[in-house]
Design a protein around this motif. Structure first.
Motif, PDB file in Angstrom:
ATOM      1  N   TYR A 241       0.763  -1.006  -0.439  1.00  0.00           N
ATOM      2  CA  TYR A 241      -0.129   0.058  -0.551  1.00  0.00           C
ATOM      3  C   TYR A 241       0.928   1.264  -0.044  1.00  0.00           C
ATOM      4  O   TYR A 241       2.160   1.196   0.856  1.00  0.00           O
ATOM      5  CB  TYR A 241      -1.256  -0.003   1.602  1.00  0.00           C
ATOM      6  N   GLU A 242       0.313   1.959  -0.834  1.00  0.00           N
ATOM      7  CA  GLU A 242       1.062   3.631  -0.673  1.00  0.00           C
ATOM      8  C   GLU A 242       0.386   4.538  -0.523  1.00  0.00           C
ATOM      9  O   GLU A 242      -0.637   4.432  -1.474  1.00  0.00           O
ATOM     10  CB  GLU A 242       2.121   3.596  -2.387  1.00  0.00           C
ATOM     11  N   MET A 243       0.633   5.803  -0.206  1.00  0.00           N
ATOM     12  CA  MET A 243      -0.399   6.861   0.418  1.00  0.00           C
ATOM     13  C   MET A 243       0.585   7.936  -0.097  1.00  0.00           C
ATOM     14  O   MET A 243       1.393   8.668   0.996  1.00  0.00           O
ATOM     15  CB  MET A 243      -1.374   6.849   1.546  1.00  0.00           C
ATOM     16  N   ASP A 244       0.309   9.035  -1.480  1.00  0.00           N
ATOM     17  CA  ASP A 244       1.169  10.278  -1.065  1.00  0.00           C
ATOM     18  C   ASP A 244      -0.152  11.339  -0.618  1.00  0.00           C
ATOM     19  O   ASP A 244      -0.636  11.466  -1.149  1.00  0.00           O
ATOM     20  CB  ASP A 244       1.275  10.496  -2.940  1.00  0.00           C
ATOM     21  N   ILE A 245      -0.015  11.928   0.464  1.00  0.00           N
ATOM     22  CA  ILE A 245      -0.650  13.076   1.162  1.00  0.00           C
ATOM     23  C   ILE A 245      -0.392  14.152   0.948  1.00  0.00           C
ATOM     24  O   ILE A 245       0.470  14.758   1.203  1.00  0.00           O
ATOM     25  CB  ILE A 245      -0.236  13.081   2.458  1.00  0.00           C
ATOM     26  N   ILE A 246      -0.972  14.960  -0.021  1.00  0.00           N
ATOM     27  CA  ILE A 246      -0.343  16.976  -0.837  1.00  0.00           C
ATOM     28  C   ILE A 246      -1.675  17.384  -0.062  1.00  0.00           C
ATOM     29  O   ILE A 246      -2.854  17.368   0.573  1.00  0.00           O
ATOM     30  CB  ILE A 246      -1.177  16.608  -1.746  1.00  0.00           C
ATOM     31  N   ASN A 247      -0.601  18.700   0.539  1.00  0.00           N
ATOM     32  CA  ASN A 247      -1.618  19.331   1.770  1.00  0.00           C
ATOM     33  C   ASN A 247      -2.006  20.534   0.527  1.00  0.00           C
ATOM     34  O   ASN A 247      -1.081  21.053  -0.253  1.00  0.00           O
ATOM     35  CB  ASN A 247      -0.037  19.544   2.573  1.00  0.00           C
ATOM     36  N   ARG A 248      -3.129  20.489   0.167  1.00  0.00           N
ATOM     37  CA  ARG A 248      -3.487  21.921  -0.400  1.00  0.00           C
ATOM     38  C   ARG A 248      -3.911  23.124   0.553  1.00  0.00           C
ATOM     39  O   ARG A 248      -5.350  23.758  -0.876  1.00  0.00           O
ATOM     40  CB  ARG A 248      -5.287  21.224  -1.731  1.00  0.00           C
ATOM     41  N   SER A 249      -3.704  23.154   1.548  1.00  0.00           N
ATOM     42  CA  SER A 249      -4.081  24.171   2.064  1.00  0.00           C
ATOM     43  C   SER A 249      -2.991  25.122   2.517  1.00  0.00           C
ATOM     44  O   SER A 249      -2.123  24.852   1.731  1.00  0.00           O
ATOM     45  CB  SER A 249      -4.733  23.770   3.616  1.00  0.00           C
ATOM     46  N   SER A 250      -3.592  26.439   2.760  1.00  0.00           N
ATOM     47  CA  SER A 250      -2.807  27.636   2.384  1.00  0.00           C
ATOM     48  C   SER A 250      -1.790  27.400   3.737  1.00  0.00           C
ATOM     49  O   SER A 250      -0.306  28.494   4.149  1.00  0.00           O
ATOM     50  CB  SER A 250      -3.327  28.368   2.957  1.00  0.00           C
ATOM     51  N   ALA A 251      -2.140  26.326   4.938  1.00  0.00           N
ATOM     52  CA  ALA A 251      -0.997  26.074   5.687  1.00  0.00           C
ATOM     53  C   ALA A 251      -0.068  25.493   6.161  1.00  0.00           C
ATOM     54  O   ALA A 251      -0.020  24.698   5.087  1.00  0.00           O
ATOM     55  CB  ALA A 251      -2.409  25.694   7.210  1.00  0.00           C
ATOM     56  N   ASP A 252       1.085  25.319   6.699  1.00  0.00           N
ATOM     57  CA  ASP A 252       1.844  24.853   7.499  1.00  0.00           C
ATOM     58  C   ASP A 252       2.335  24.218   8.398  1.00  0.00           C
ATOM     59  O   ASP A 252       1.487  24.976   9.160  1.00  0.00           O
ATOM     60  CB  ASP A 252       3.357  25.223   6.447  1.00  0.00           C
ATOM     61  N   TYR A 253       2.054  22.741   8.327  1.00  0.00           N
ATOM     62  CA  TYR A 253       2.070  21.898  10.068  1.00  0.00           C
ATOM     63  C   TYR A 253       2.751  21.099  10.193  1.00  0.00           C
ATOM     64  O   TYR A 253       4.182  21.117   9.579  1.00  0.00           O
ATOM     65  CB  TYR A 253       1.619  20.756   9.569  1.00  0.00           C
ATOM     66  N   ALA A 254       3.588  21.956  11.629  1.00  0.00           N
ATOM     67  CA  ALA A 254       4.762  21.115  12.301  1.00  0.00           C
ATOM     68  C   ALA A 254       4.225  20.251  13.578  1.00  0.00           C
ATOM     69  O   ALA A 254       3.406  19.534  13.433  1.00  0.00           O
ATOM     70  CB  ALA A 254       5.038  22.399  13.307  1.00  0.00           C
ATOM     71  N   ALA A 255       5.333  19.246  13.736  1.00  0.00           N
ATOM     72  CA  ALA A 255       4.841  17.989  13.997  1.00  0.00           C
ATOM     73  C   ALA A 255       3.747  17.653  13.532  1.00  0.00           C
ATOM     74  O   ALA A 255       3.265  16.116  14.560  1.00  0.00           O
ATOM     75  CB  ALA A 255       4.455  17.950  16.107  1.00  0.00           C
ATOM     76  N   PHE A 256       4.073  16.790  12.442  1.00  0.00           N
ATOM     77  CA  PHE A 256       3.230  16.298  12.137  1.00  0.00           C
ATOM     78  C   PHE A 256       3.477  14.944  11.633  1.00  0.00           C
ATOM     79  O   PHE A 256       4.658  14.407  11.894  1.00  0.00           O
ATOM     80  CB  PHE A 256       2.883  16.902  10.653  1.00  0.00           C
TER      81      PHE A 256
END
Length: 558
Positions: A241-256
């Motif tokens: 299984y492979e999952m490519d997670i793409i951030n489409r929001s304008s926010a940056d996320y830390a400690a993700f």
């Protein structure tokens, strides 16, 4: 069978009762079923269970009616620039859904779009060979799996119930024969797959609802695939299984962090133990009793259970052959205790960070053989629960602790990372299963050598994938068995195979899935005429045996 979380809310009941959410559409399932494991894939990003019956749906061996795993889902947690916690975590759906099928459009996903994308696209290696065997591609002679592939620009792309899809961004991967950046199967483009069979689907966390926990969505879109190989080796006991997670929001996320939550139901679900092999980033389940099940109606393995688990093959932070250790391996119970089912965003986040629901840090509280251990006693702080070898009574394991057997589920997570706006991260993992040998797969006397071997096989073939596709040029370049014409339509000839003039041999033909084709052949002088008119177009493996010697070759039927 898998059991959903024990709690439910009135609002959930009313929500599903009043809108119904087109539930038949969102119950869509497909299977990776090319080898010894039949793994269910569902459109909310969940795996290996049946949301209608609430039962396990990960059969091993295929056709046995017994499952090695149940509901497996994606969890993620992280903090935005205002230190606000975001969590997206799918569970058993009865409290809602954080993920919905379909890509984000301007940051969100509505019900109409999600409904159209509630589909899993499935392509077999044989489909592609059939397609490549055609010199001219038309709507009628192109397999649906290739014609309707959800790739960028495909004018024939179809979603659920044959709904048309307009795809203007990169979605499912494809081989772009004319290099124009757009998918058109009538111009020779075809799906780019891994394995001998691959499934592809897309889901997002800002859909019609985000109500499985009490937080805001990230605004991520997940491109997912699952695939397997059929090789007659231990590789047949692996699903990738492979999952490519793409951030489409304008926010940056830390400690993700990302993790997989696995309800590990090995046959009968109430007599399991779990463990962790940190060197292989492997969470696994084995039978806590010598016999799986004791005559219950649920299918069980009896005296011959396998060992099964999930291994992280690719995580952010890996660098070539240097693999970053997993961030955490935790467990929780199907109850409402402080070590039970998470309900709030903080509780989901805790389980991704080696903490229990109430925030208590996981502790290695193993004090010796035969003394129960839960990770909540006194000891040293730990990242992984039950990470000792269960065959060694001096190491921390459920078998050494002689814990009460029961229903087990675990959360295996990555380390902290930054997910920037517009960025993406990939996780790859595999379901691995030992053969049902019956000896050494249960406690007491557990031996995890078998699951290590299958896991090592999964890793080896992930890093160096075996070849699936063979081109027409390779086929016609010459083989031990002379076959002509190649490609062919009605008849192929074998020229002067060994011993033909002395003793007729045995001729068999197999498709690329290993299935034997029903053909007839006749001897014509020193040649064999093989009649292939009635078999489907595609690529085939021909094997001729005589007097203990074998010759083989590949050919294409058009």
């Amino acid at each position: 069978m898998a059991r959903p979380f024990l709690y439910a809310t009135l609002s959930t009941i009313l929500l599903y009762g009043t809108t119904a959410f087109a539930q038949s559409t969102f119950m869509t399932k497909e299977y990776v079923d090319v080898n010894n494991v039949k793994s269910a894939i569902l459109v909310h990003g969940d795996l290996n269970w049946n949301p209608v019956s609430l039962g396990s749906d990960c059969e091993f061996p295929t056709g046995s009616g017994v499952s090695v795993s149940s509901a497996t889902t994606l969890w993620m947690a992280g903090f935005d620039q205002q230190a606000q916690l975001h969590v997206s975590a799918q569970t058993f759906r009865q409290t809602g859904n954080d993920f919905w099928p379909g890509p984000l459009e301007n940051g969100s996903l509505n019900m109409a779009t999600s409904t159209k994308w509630a589909k899993i696209w499935k392509v077999n290696f044989f489909d592609i060979n059939t397609y490549l065997a055609q010199s001219i591609h038309t709507i009628n002679n192109t397999p649906d799996a290739i014609l309707e592939w959800p790739a960028k620009g495909n004018p024939y792309a179809k979603g659920v119930y044959d709904s048309s899809l307009t795809i203007t961004t990169a979605m499912a991967p494809f081989v772009d024969v004319d290099s124009d950046g757009l998918y058109d199967p009538l111009k020779g483009d075809y799906p780019e797959i891994k394995g001998d069979q691959m499934l592809w689907w897309v889901f997002s966390d800002n859909g019609p609802t985000h109500n499985n926990n009490q937080s805001q969505p990230f605004g991520v879109e997940v491109h997912a695939s699952a695939y397997g190989y059929k090789r007659g080796t231990l590789l047949d006991n692996v699903v990738y299984y492979e999952m490519d997670i793409i951030n489409r929001s304008s926010a940056d996320y830390a400690a993700f962090r990302m993790g997989i939550n696995a309800d590990m139901d090995l046959g009968y679900y109430r007599d399991d133990y779990i463990g962790f092999d940190s060197a292989r980033r492997l969470g696994y389940v084995y039978n806590g009793n010598a016999i799986d099940g004791t005559g219950q109606s649920q299918a069980s393995y009896g005296s011959a259970p396998p060992v099964a688990g999930y291994t992280f093959l690719q995580m952010p932070g890996d660098n070539g052959s240097t693999k970053k250790p997993a961030g955490s391996f935790m467990t929780f119970n199907n109850d409402i205790t402080p070590a039970g089912n998470p309900q709030t965003s903080a509780e989901f986040d805790n389980y991704l960070r080696s903490k229990f629901r109430d925030g208590q840090q996981l502790m290695n509280d193993f004090t010796g053989y035969g003394i129960n251990s839960s990770g909540r006693g006194f000891g040293t702080a730990a990242r992984y629960i039950y990470d000792g070898d269960p065959s060694d009574t001096s190491e921390w394991s459920e078998c050494s602790s002689l814990n009460p057997v029961g229903d087990r589920r675990f959360v295996m997570a990555t380390n902290d990372l930054t997910l920037s706006s517009g960025g993406s991260v990939i996780i790859a993992f595999a379901l691995v299963v030992t053969d049902t040998a019956g000896n050494g797969n249960t406690c007491p006397g557990i031996d995890i050598t078998g699951i290590k071997k299958v896991t090592d096989t999964a890793w080896k073939n992930f890093n160096n994938p075996p070849k699936s596709f063979v081109s027409v040029e390779e086929i016609t370049a010459g083989h031990a068995l002379g076959i002509y014409p190649n490609p062919a339509t009605d008849v192929v000839h074998i020229s002067a195979p060994f011993s033909l003039e002395h003793k007729p041999g045995d001729l068999r033909i197999y498709d690329m899935m290993g299935r034997e084709a029903n053909i007839s052949y006749s001897v014509n002088g020193i040649n064999i005429d093989v009649h292939i008119k009635d078999i489907p177009a595609g690529m085939y493996h021909m094997v001729y045996s005589s007097e203990g010697v074998r010759q083989s070759g590949l050919f294409v039927k058009r």
